[in-house]
Write a protein that holds these residues in place. Structure first.
Motif: not given
Length: 335
Positions: A249-258
């Motif tokens: 879930q954190k990785e998904q959020q970081r992907c969206e931010a980047m």
């Protein structure tokens, strides 16, 4: 990039390798990595660049140095930097083969910016450029490779990582007659072997770290090879558990931010968009790509593979270092 920067980057991986080698066979991979990171950061911070770590040790929350977004250098030339101070920390700690210190640098905005997460990778040398397609199965890719190489399947060689997540695919490739070399760690060095005519490696296929994937792509582009990749959330990797699901879930959020999308095929140009690349790899332990550090008292020798993407030059640099004369800030790290 300025031509003379290449030798500066070779110096960066040399000092990181020397620092990591101090911990060779001592069973403490974290101490080895910390030493290499500190030495690498010191040299980068004194380089005549305005550098940004785009792929590194992880996010700022869990990496005190060489974290994604960290800015280094004393100059004005904007440079993107991807680093792995020790590719093979466990191999260094256990005294095993093929541990290296690696760095790739390019002009600004040349590298994929992505979180430190899993990446599925398919890489080949120049003779198979344009043949691979990660949207197809690995079996179809290997059949296409065999046809392009004019080889029977039982003469095609694949290199991968000896990880439980690859057990099924290794058996599947072997059942096709493919010869599979499974190495403990080190997919950057393994990917480069596909481009070296003296090495009997045709294809790399594995799921490993995204930082190593971007660094591999830089080297492969400079050498005329090819690569496709796909970012994977931990929950999409075989063997995931509840903890990995929460991490995803954190990785998904970081992907969206980047601005990157997991499970989407990335082609070589998506991973590295410029030929103005410098790649440097210095051996820590003896390996297939470069020799390891050899010490005799306070003297140490290193071998570095230095690749200039813009001019297509490949250099092998053998250096002898008087460890008593290295910068005072890193002397204690390497001695």
């Amino acid at each position: 990039m300025k031509i003379d920067l290449a030798m500066n980057f070779a110096r960066v991986t040399e000092v990181a390798a020397l620092a990591g080698h101090k911990w060779l066979g001592r069973g403490d991979k974290n101490a080895a990595d910390e030493a290499a990171v500190e030495a690498m950061r010191h040299v980068l911070n004194h380089a005549d660049i305005s550098g940004e770590i785009v792929i590194g040790e992880g996010e700022i929350d869990d990496a005190p140095m060489l974290y994604i977004g960290e800015r280094l250098g004393t100059g004005s030339e904007p440079i993107d930097i991807a680093v792995d101070p020790i590719e093979g920390t466990r191999m260094t700690a256990m005294g095993q083969l093929n541990a290296v210190s690696v760095l790739a640098a390019a002009k600004k905005d040349s590298f994929l910016k992505a979180p430190d997460m899993y990446m599925e990778k398919l890489a080949v040398g120049p003779s198979l450029k344009g043949i691979i397609d990660l949207n197809k199965s690995i079996e179809d890719n290997l059949r296409a490779a065999a046809k392009a190489l004019n080889k029977p399947l039982n003469e095609v060689t694949v290199i991968t990582l000896a990880k439980p997540r690859h057990d099924d695919i290794i058996l599947k490739m072997q059942s096709m007659g493919i010869r599979v070399f499974a190495v403990p760690d080190g997919d950057v060095a393994a990917s480069i072997l596909t481009c070296l005519p003296e090495c009997d490696i045709d294809v790399l296929y594995c799921t490993g770290g995204a930082p190593e994937g971007v660094i591999s792509a830089a080297a492969l582009r400079a050498l005329g090879g090819d690569m496709q990749a796909r970012l994977l959330l931990r929950s999409d990797v075989k063997g995931s558990n509840k903890e990995n699901t929460l991490h995803s879930q954190k990785e998904q959020q970081r992907c969206e931010a980047m601005g990157v999308i997991p499970n989407t095929v990335l082609r070589l140009d998506d991973l590295v968009s410029s030929d103005d690349i410098v790649f440097s790899a210095t051996g820590i332990t003896k390996g297939d790509l470069v020799e390891g550090v050899k010490r005799n008292g306070n003297l140490a020798t290193t071998e570095t593979l230095l690749i200039h993407g813009r001019c297509g030059t490949i250099q092998r640099i053998k250096s002898t270092h008087d460890l008593c004369k290295v910068d005072a800030e890193i002397r204690d790290i390497v001695l």
